[in-house]
Scaffold this active site. Structure first.
Site, PDB file in Angstrom:
ATOM      1  N   ASP A  83     105.645 -67.102  -4.428  1.00 53.96           N
ATOM      2  CA  ASP A  83     105.492 -66.044  -3.690  1.00 53.96           C
ATOM      3  C   ASP A  83     107.362 -66.204  -3.155  1.00 53.96           C
ATOM      4  OD1 ASP A  83     104.774 -68.452  -3.053  1.00 53.96           O
ATOM      5  OD2 ASP A  83     104.858 -67.803  -1.264  1.00 53.96           O
ATOM      6  N   GLU A 141     102.574 -70.737  -1.400  1.00 62.27           N
ATOM      7  CA  GLU A 141     103.093 -71.935  -0.815  1.00 62.27           C
ATOM      8  C   GLU A 141     103.805 -71.973   0.316  1.00 62.27           C
ATOM      9  OE1 GLU A 141     105.052 -75.467  -0.437  1.00 62.27           O
ATOM     10  OE2 GLU A 141     106.190 -73.331  -1.237  1.00 62.27           O
ATOM     11  N   GLU A 142     103.900 -71.132   0.433  1.00 61.80           N
ATOM     12  CA  GLU A 142     105.065 -70.743   1.980  1.00 61.80           C
ATOM     13  C   GLU A 142     104.466 -70.842   3.044  1.00 61.80           C
ATOM     14  OE1 GLU A 142     107.997 -71.318   2.094  1.00 61.80           O
ATOM     15  OE2 GLU A 142     109.191 -71.021   0.173  1.00 61.80           O
ATOM     16  N   ARG A 182     111.351 -89.208  -5.353  1.00 62.50           N
ATOM     17  CA  ARG A 182     111.845 -90.106  -4.983  1.00 62.50           C
ATOM     18  C   ARG A 182     110.211 -90.909  -5.413  1.00 62.50           C
ATOM     19  NH1 ARG A 182     113.913 -92.471  -0.740  1.00 62.50           N
ATOM     20  NH2 ARG A 182     112.123 -94.114   0.487  1.00 62.50           N
ATOM     21  N   HIS A 368     116.224 -70.816   2.089  1.00 62.85           N
ATOM     22  CA  HIS A 368     115.516 -70.032   3.169  1.00 62.85           C
ATOM     23  C   HIS A 368     116.598 -69.410   4.135  1.00 62.85           C
ATOM     24  CE1 HIS A 368     110.966 -71.610   3.444  1.00 62.85           C
ATOM     25  NE2 HIS A 368     111.451 -72.679   2.583  1.00 62.85           N
TER      26      HIS A 368
END
Length: 405
Positions: A83, A141-142, A182, A368
């Site tokens: 998306d 996902e957003e 990480r 973004h």
């Protein structure tokens, strides 16, 4: 399996131009969360061209299997999100978004095209590995509740059940050719706050006969920060931010109510639950003490994202084999959120960052933003690395096998 590294490098180079073209097509035709109908159709067509049999899930999700020898021996899942964001693109490039107000500003076009490239590579290596690779192209996902949660509810982690799940995300802080990793807790939970403060509006020159919700809201915004600064353990990362305040009055008009939106994020699930209680109690109590009322809706977002330590160690070793140790960077925790966290709650998972900045500093705009773009070199690194991680992981001993050693 190390003998396959030169072969995968070769295949990644061969498909790179096509992957760039796929990304440009996706970038030019972005679709918002849970509206990825054309994107899903495009992905389905690309997978069918490889002889795969993609299946639809969660309306616009797509799942396909690449089976090697002995396909039931082990399963690895690879995830990409599809998306875009409600942002007007400012880049002047041939592949600029053709959909007004919609842009792939978070790199999901990179993730999708990269996984399609990985599918091309792995389809040519079926005879070189044992097990099955599950390709997951995920919508939404957003926005909450996140496509990952819906895909999981519909069984994306079943039939077959993956032994591990990998995801990658663009990272303009690193140059293309490098990745960031990480182990353990990596990304924050993210909850949405919707606050309505009600008072008694009236003339701005007569505050004594009104109950001013603007003033109450101002006190609330400041006071609620002490939940983070004074109630949270200083060792626990927490963020409370308010990004929208609507007080629809005028220079001389006190409104009846004020509407506020914000976000609360943390890296500790226990403290997350405690903070919700504190936020509600403070908001309601303070508003009441000033003669107003308030309603606080806390919309639960994504949980914390954890990279399983043993799996992440294997990913690090495999990435160093493929890219060189100097190109595998340990990165810090990040207070952004990702719905990949739902996969990390359900299966051994590793979510890593793909460098996308050019060596000369171009393509450094953050995700973004309306100027986000990537160095095309990343579209050769991403598909090849993920193919190698999948093949390498298929040879790793399962938990059952390790227990019998």
């Amino acid at each position: 399996m190390e003998h396959l590294i030169p072969r995968i490098h070769q295949l990644a180079t061969q498909v790179a131009a096509d992957v760039v073209a796929l990304r440009h097509h996706l970038h030019a035709h972005p679709e918002l969360s849970f509206q990825e109908f054309q994107t899903a159709a495009f992905v389905t067509e690309q997978l069918q061209n490889l002889g795969l049999k993609p299946q639809a899930m969660a309306t616009t999700g797509v799942v396909a299997l690449i089976e090697g020898r002995n396909p039931e021996s082990r399963v690895v899942a690879l995830r990409a999100d599809m998306d875009a964001l409600p942002i007007q693109e400012q880049n002047e490039v041939p592949y600029r978004s053709q959909n007004a107000g919609v842009m792939h500003a978070c790199g999901h076009d990179v993730h999708t095209s990269s996984l399609l490239g990985t599918a091309r590579i792995l389809s040519q290596l079926r005879d070189e590995f044992e097990g099955t690779v599950k390709l997951i192209f995920q919508p939404g996902e957003e926005i909450v509740p996140g496509g990952a949660s819906i895909m999981i509810e519909e069984g994306v982690l079943e039939n077959p059940v993956p032994d591990s799940v990998f995801g990658q995300h663009v990272f303009p802080m690193l140059p293309a050719g490098k990745i960031g990793l990480r182990s353990g807790r990596y990304m924050a939970s993210a909850d949405e706050l919707y606050l309505t403060v009600r008072g008694k509006g009236g003339h701005g020159a007569m505050p004594d006969i009104n109950i001013d919700p603007v003033l109450v809201t101002a006190h609330l915004i400041v006071a609620m920060q002490q939940i983070v600064s004074r109630r949270a353990n200083p060792k626990i990362a927490s963020v409370l931010s308010f990004g929208k305040v609507i007080a629809n009055g005028a220079t001389n008009v006190i409104p009846n109510e004020v509407y506020v939106e914000g976000t609360f994020r943390t890296l500790d699930e226990k403290w997350r639950e405690e903070a919700h209680v504190h936020l509600r109690k403070l908001a309601e109590g303070l508003a009441e003490s000033m003669g107003a009322t308030c309603e606080l809706e806390i919309r639960r977002g994504y949980p914390c994202l954890d990279n399983e330590p043993e799996l992440t160690a294997r990913v690090k070793a495999a990435a160093e084999e493929y890219l060189g140790a100097e190109n595998v960077i340990e990165i810090d925790q990040w207070m952004a959120a990702e719905d990949f966290a739902y996969y990390s709650q359900s299966a051994n998972s590793c979510f890593y960052r793909l460098g996308t900045r050019a060596d000369d500093g171009r393509f450094a705009s953050s995700v973004h933003t309306p100027t986000f773009d990537v160095d095309s070199k990343a579209l050769e690194i991403g598909p090849g690395l993920m193919a190698w991680l999948a093949v390498r992981e298929l040879t790793a001993p399962s938990s059952t096998e390790k227990a019998s050693l």
